[in-house]
Every structure is written in C-alpha cells, then in structure tokens.
Motif scaffolding. Structure first.
Motif, PDB file in Angstrom:
ATOM      1  N   LEU A 127     -14.552  21.779 -10.948  1.00  0.00           N
ATOM      2  CA  LEU A 127     -13.785  22.485  -9.930  1.00  0.00           C
ATOM      3  C   LEU A 127     -12.290  22.189 -10.076  1.00  0.00           C
ATOM      4  O   LEU A 127     -11.454  23.074  -9.895  1.00  0.00           O
ATOM      5  CB  LEU A 127     -14.267  22.085  -8.531  1.00  0.00           C
ATOM      6  CG  LEU A 127     -15.694  22.511  -8.155  1.00  0.00           C
ATOM      7  CD1 LEU A 127     -16.053  21.986  -6.771  1.00  0.00           C
ATOM      8  CD2 LEU A 127     -15.834  24.032  -8.199  1.00  0.00           C
ATOM      9  N   GLY A 128     -11.958  20.950 -10.431  1.00  0.00           N
ATOM     10  CA  GLY A 128     -10.564  20.590 -10.644  1.00  0.00           C
ATOM     11  C   GLY A 128      -9.959  21.333 -11.822  1.00  0.00           C
ATOM     12  O   GLY A 128      -8.828  21.841 -11.744  1.00  0.00           O
ATOM     13  N   ASN A 129     -10.692  21.408 -12.915  1.00  0.00           N
ATOM     14  CA  ASN A 129     -10.195  22.121 -14.090  1.00  0.00           C
ATOM     15  C   ASN A 129     -10.093  23.626 -13.826  1.00  0.00           C
ATOM     16  O   ASN A 129      -9.177  24.295 -14.320  1.00  0.00           O
ATOM     17  CB  ASN A 129     -11.117  21.861 -15.283  1.00  0.00           C
ATOM     18  CG  ASN A 129     -10.898  20.497 -15.897  1.00  0.00           C
ATOM     19  OD1 ASN A 129      -9.987  20.289 -16.688  1.00  0.00           O
ATOM     20  ND2 ASN A 129     -11.725  19.531 -15.522  1.00  0.00           N
ATOM     21  N   ALA A 131      -9.457  24.932 -10.896  1.00  0.00           N
ATOM     22  CA  ALA A 131      -8.282  25.084 -10.036  1.00  0.00           C
ATOM     23  C   ALA A 131      -7.000  25.012 -10.863  1.00  0.00           C
ATOM     24  O   ALA A 131      -6.034  25.741 -10.593  1.00  0.00           O
ATOM     25  CB  ALA A 131      -8.277  24.003  -8.956  1.00  0.00           C
ATOM     26  N   ALA A 134      -6.660  28.308 -12.659  1.00  0.00           N
ATOM     27  CA  ALA A 134      -6.324  29.341 -11.677  1.00  0.00           C
ATOM     28  C   ALA A 134      -4.840  29.275 -11.325  1.00  0.00           C
ATOM     29  O   ALA A 134      -4.177  30.313 -11.179  1.00  0.00           O
ATOM     30  CB  ALA A 134      -7.173  29.169 -10.423  1.00  0.00           C
ATOM     31  N   ALA A 135      -4.304  28.053 -11.220  1.00  0.00           N
ATOM     32  CA  ALA A 135      -2.882  27.895 -10.911  1.00  0.00           C
ATOM     33  C   ALA A 135      -2.021  28.457 -12.034  1.00  0.00           C
ATOM     34  O   ALA A 135      -0.974  29.065 -11.793  1.00  0.00           O
ATOM     35  CB  ALA A 135      -2.564  26.417 -10.690  1.00  0.00           C
ATOM     36  N   ILE A 150      -3.994  19.517 -13.050  1.00  0.00           N
ATOM     37  CA  ILE A 150      -4.834  19.733 -11.870  1.00  0.00           C
ATOM     38  C   ILE A 150      -3.968  19.671 -10.612  1.00  0.00           C
ATOM     39  O   ILE A 150      -3.164  18.735 -10.457  1.00  0.00           O
ATOM     40  CB  ILE A 150      -5.957  18.683 -11.806  1.00  0.00           C
ATOM     41  CG1 ILE A 150      -6.889  18.860 -13.015  1.00  0.00           C
ATOM     42  CG2 ILE A 150      -6.745  18.798 -10.516  1.00  0.00           C
ATOM     43  CD1 ILE A 150      -8.003  17.842 -13.092  1.00  0.00           C
ATOM     44  N   PRO A 151      -4.094  20.657  -9.716  1.00  0.00           N
ATOM     45  CA  PRO A 151      -3.277  20.666  -8.495  1.00  0.00           C
ATOM     46  C   PRO A 151      -3.542  19.431  -7.629  1.00  0.00           C
ATOM     47  O   PRO A 151      -4.589  18.808  -7.707  1.00  0.00           O
ATOM     48  CB  PRO A 151      -3.736  21.949  -7.784  1.00  0.00           C
ATOM     49  CG  PRO A 151      -4.355  22.796  -8.852  1.00  0.00           C
ATOM     50  CD  PRO A 151      -4.975  21.825  -9.820  1.00  0.00           C
ATOM     51  N   ASN A 173      -6.336  12.758  -8.278  1.00  0.00           N
ATOM     52  CA  ASN A 173      -6.189  13.990  -7.518  1.00  0.00           C
ATOM     53  C   ASN A 173      -7.380  14.132  -6.568  1.00  0.00           C
ATOM     54  O   ASN A 173      -8.301  13.311  -6.576  1.00  0.00           O
ATOM     55  CB  ASN A 173      -6.082  15.193  -8.455  1.00  0.00           C
ATOM     56  CG  ASN A 173      -7.240  15.239  -9.442  1.00  0.00           C
ATOM     57  OD1 ASN A 173      -8.371  15.539  -9.068  1.00  0.00           O
ATOM     58  ND2 ASN A 173      -6.963  14.934 -10.715  1.00  0.00           N
ATOM     59  N   PHE A 175      -9.802  16.169  -6.561  1.00  0.00           N
ATOM     60  CA  PHE A 175     -11.071  16.446  -7.221  1.00  0.00           C
ATOM     61  C   PHE A 175     -11.663  15.173  -7.831  1.00  0.00           C
ATOM     62  O   PHE A 175     -12.873  14.965  -7.783  1.00  0.00           O
ATOM     63  CB  PHE A 175     -10.891  17.517  -8.291  1.00  0.00           C
ATOM     64  CG  PHE A 175     -10.420  18.827  -7.745  1.00  0.00           C
ATOM     65  CD1 PHE A 175     -11.306  19.702  -7.142  1.00  0.00           C
ATOM     66  CD2 PHE A 175      -9.077  19.172  -7.802  1.00  0.00           C
ATOM     67  CE1 PHE A 175     -10.873  20.914  -6.617  1.00  0.00           C
ATOM     68  CE2 PHE A 175      -8.631  20.376  -7.282  1.00  0.00           C
ATOM     69  CZ  PHE A 175      -9.524  21.250  -6.683  1.00  0.00           C
TER      70      PHE A 175
END
Length: 228
Positions: A127-129, A131, A134-135, A150-151, A173, A175
C-alpha cells in the motif's frame, strides 16, 4: 485479493489462522503480481515523461525510439521480481526467527510461521509503494517512478540532501508503522510472546534489514555513479 489486505485490520484472527495453517503461497503470488503491475506502470510513466521532455525539434520516430529504449528490459525485470521479493522476505523472516529465538516462548518458534507472518504483513508495504507511485502520477510526488518516495515519511519533517540518509528517513512512514504493528501483533499471538517482546523482535529485524538495504543502495550509487 481482498484477503491479502483484510488481515491488516484484524491481525489477531489471522494470527490464529497462520498458527494453525501457515499458508503463504497464495498471498505471496497475489502480492508479486500487484508489485509487477506497479513496476510496469512506473516504467511506462517514466518512458512517457522522457519522450515528452525531448526537444520540440524531435520527430515522432525519435520520441518512439526513446520511449522503447526506456521500456527495454521491463519484461525481464517483471519476471525476476518474484524472485527478488521471495529472497528479501525470506531473509527478513530469518532475521526475525533469530530475533524471536532469544525469548522464551509458549509456542515453538518455526521459520515457516514467521515467513507466513511476514508475507501477511507485506500488504501494508505494498500500500505504501502504491501510494508513492500514485503521488508520482498525480504530480505531487518527488523523484522519478524508478525511485518513488513513500508519502508521509520522516524525510518530510527532517529534510536531507544525501540520498542514503533520505532513504533511511523515508523508510519511517505511516505504512511501515502499520507493517511493524501488524507483524508484531501477529508474532505475539502466534508465539505467545508479550507485545513488547514481539515488537522488539520485529524492530530488530526491520532495523537490520533497512540498514543493509541502505548500505547496498549507497554502495551501488557510489560504484555506478547513479544520480538517484
């Protein structure tokens, strides 16, 4: 596919399942397929950006050649990715095995249980990767799709110019916090460890893994003069 991430919200129930039947193959191949999808999406996006940033004088053929050269090797990397994931997660589970071995546990410490727990918790890191990519797609992420940040990482609060230091800070982070929490709860329930001992074990293995990865990135960057 929902089962791959459902356990992130209820690790206790999944811990009991893993203790009785430490299955991991199905979840592993689902995550591997999802990571391959992320990798391909990132490669295509990077290739499109590169082709789009060529001088205005570049012909359509030159842009096409540039794009194809950027995508060259994507298939090979995609096919090799499951091997990389399996190797990395196996080594982490081994480190976690020895970290848990130092404690007295109610249940016998078995490697297959810890590997299954590791694969189970890796849904949080996916999910972190996702995100991070996606950013990049939305234009709010820094770096390139090949090295997405990672955000909500610690590097946002503690700016660092050095790539290796920023890599380490970014590994802290929301995540990774979810990943560590889920894994610690799962290990605690599977082995009968206290939450504190399980958390210490997971943090020891996680910290060692991140230290080694940061060292590898730093060595590769210095050896090949990579401008990451």
């Amino acid at each position: 596919m929902a089962l791959t991430f459902a356990g992130l919200a209820g690790p206790a129930r999944y811990a009991r399942r893993l203790r009785e039947r430490p299955r991991w193959a199905g979840r592993f191949f689902i995550l591997a397929a999802l990571y391959i999808g992320l990798g391909i999406a990132g490669s295509v996006h990077r290739a499109d950006l590169t082709a789009g940033r060529l001088p205005a004088s570049a012909s359509a053929q030159e842009r096409s050649v540039a794009r194809e050269s950027m995508l060259d090797g994507t298939l090979v990397r995609s096919l090799f990715l499951p091997v990389r994931l399996f190797t990395g997660w196996s080594l982490f589970a081994l480190a976690l095995y020895y970290a848990c071995w130092i404690w007295s546990t109610r249940e016998k410490v078995r490697y297959v249980h810890l590997f299954a727990a590791e694969v189970h918790a890796e849904g949080a890191m996916f999910l972190g990767n996702a995100a991070a990519l996606a950013a990049v797609f939305l234009g709010g992420g820094e770096g390139r799709p090949s090295v997405p940040w990672i955000p909500a990482g610690l590097d946002r609060l503690v700016p660092a110019g050095d790539f290796t230091l920023r890599y380490i800070l970014n590994s802290f982070n929301i995540f990774s916090a979810l990943y560590v929490t889920v894994l610690a709860v799962t290990v605690s329930l599977m082995l009968g460890l206290s939450r504190t001992k399980a958390l210490i074990s997971v943090l020891l293995a996680w910290g060692l893994t991140n230290f080694v990865n940061a060292g590898i990135f730093h060595a590769l960057r210095a050896e090949f003069h990579l401008g990451l």
